[in-house]
Write a protein that holds these residues in place. Structure first.
Motif, PDB file in Angstrom:
ATOM      1  N   GLY A   1      21.241   0.282 -14.891  1.00 50.44           N
ATOM      2  CA  GLY A   1      19.837   0.677 -14.971  1.00 50.44           C
ATOM      3  C   GLY A   1      18.977  -0.563 -15.162  1.00 50.44           C
ATOM      4  O   GLY A   1      19.275  -1.396 -16.018  1.00 50.44           O
ATOM      5  N   ILE A   2      17.937  -0.692 -14.341  1.00 47.36           N
ATOM      6  CA  ILE A   2      17.071  -1.880 -14.379  1.00 47.36           C
ATOM      7  C   ILE A   2      15.604  -1.476 -14.385  1.00 47.36           C
ATOM      8  O   ILE A   2      15.255  -0.366 -14.002  1.00 47.36           O
ATOM      9  N   ASN A   3      14.746  -2.397 -14.810  1.00 45.76           N
ATOM     10  CA  ASN A   3      13.300  -2.174 -14.857  1.00 45.76           C
ATOM     11  C   ASN A   3      12.628  -2.928 -13.710  1.00 45.76           C
ATOM     12  O   ASN A   3      12.534  -4.157 -13.751  1.00 45.76           O
ATOM     13  N   THR A   4      12.164  -2.200 -12.713  1.00 46.69           N
ATOM     14  CA  THR A   4      11.563  -2.859 -11.548  1.00 46.69           C
ATOM     15  C   THR A   4      10.266  -3.580 -11.903  1.00 46.69           C
ATOM     16  O   THR A   4       9.984  -4.640 -11.351  1.00 46.69           O
ATOM     17  N   ASN A   5       9.502  -3.035 -12.834  1.00 44.64           N
ATOM     18  CA  ASN A   5       8.220  -3.649 -13.167  1.00 44.64           C
ATOM     19  C   ASN A   5       8.357  -4.986 -13.891  1.00 44.64           C
ATOM     20  O   ASN A   5       7.396  -5.742 -13.979  1.00 44.64           O
ATOM     21  N   TYR A   6       9.534  -5.308 -14.395  1.00 41.88           N
ATOM     22  CA  TYR A   6       9.776  -6.614 -15.009  1.00 41.88           C
ATOM     23  C   TYR A   6      10.545  -7.549 -14.089  1.00 41.88           C
ATOM     24  O   TYR A   6      10.934  -8.639 -14.496  1.00 41.88           O
ATOM     25  N   GLY A   7      10.796  -7.100 -12.859  1.00 44.97           N
ATOM     26  CA  GLY A   7      11.470  -7.945 -11.877  1.00 44.97           C
ATOM     27  C   GLY A   7      12.975  -7.982 -12.020  1.00 44.97           C
ATOM     28  O   GLY A   7      13.639  -8.847 -11.445  1.00 44.97           O
TER      29      GLY A   7
END
Length: 102
Positions: A41-47
């Motif tokens: 799981g990753i956060n797209t808004n933080y790149g």
């Protein structure tokens, strides 16, 4: 070269920590046995980005394990909203040939 089974999310970039950073996750040579929820799981808004290679998923005939879940992270402590899943070449970097189902 790691095996996992009966897991929630194998690798997760913090989605609601006070201080946020760009994170890069590389998974290779992983065997994940169902039951499981998400590999990464990753956060797209933080790149954030995740690269998946040589992944084997065992016993998941319904393909319920999500290889790469995208989120919109925050620094407020709130549960982050999902932002899609699957390969996109930017955030979730893998192709169908990188994942084998057995």
């Amino acid at each position: 070269n790691f095996a996992v089974k009966n897991f929630g999310t194998f690798a997760r970039s913090c989605g609601n920590c006070k201080t946020q950073y760009k994170r890069t996750i590389n998974l290779s040579g992983i065997e994940a046995t169902y039951k499981g929820n998400k590999l990464v799981g990753i956060n797209t808004n933080y790149g954030d980005s995740a690269t998946l290679r040589n992944i084997t998923i065992v016993g998941d005939t319904g393909k319920k394990i999500v290889p790469c879940q995208k989120y919109i992270g925050n620094s407020t402590g709130a549960e982050p909203a999902t932002n899609g899943s699957g390969p996109d070449g930017t955030y979730c970097k893998y192709s169908a040939s990188d994942i084998t189902y057995k």
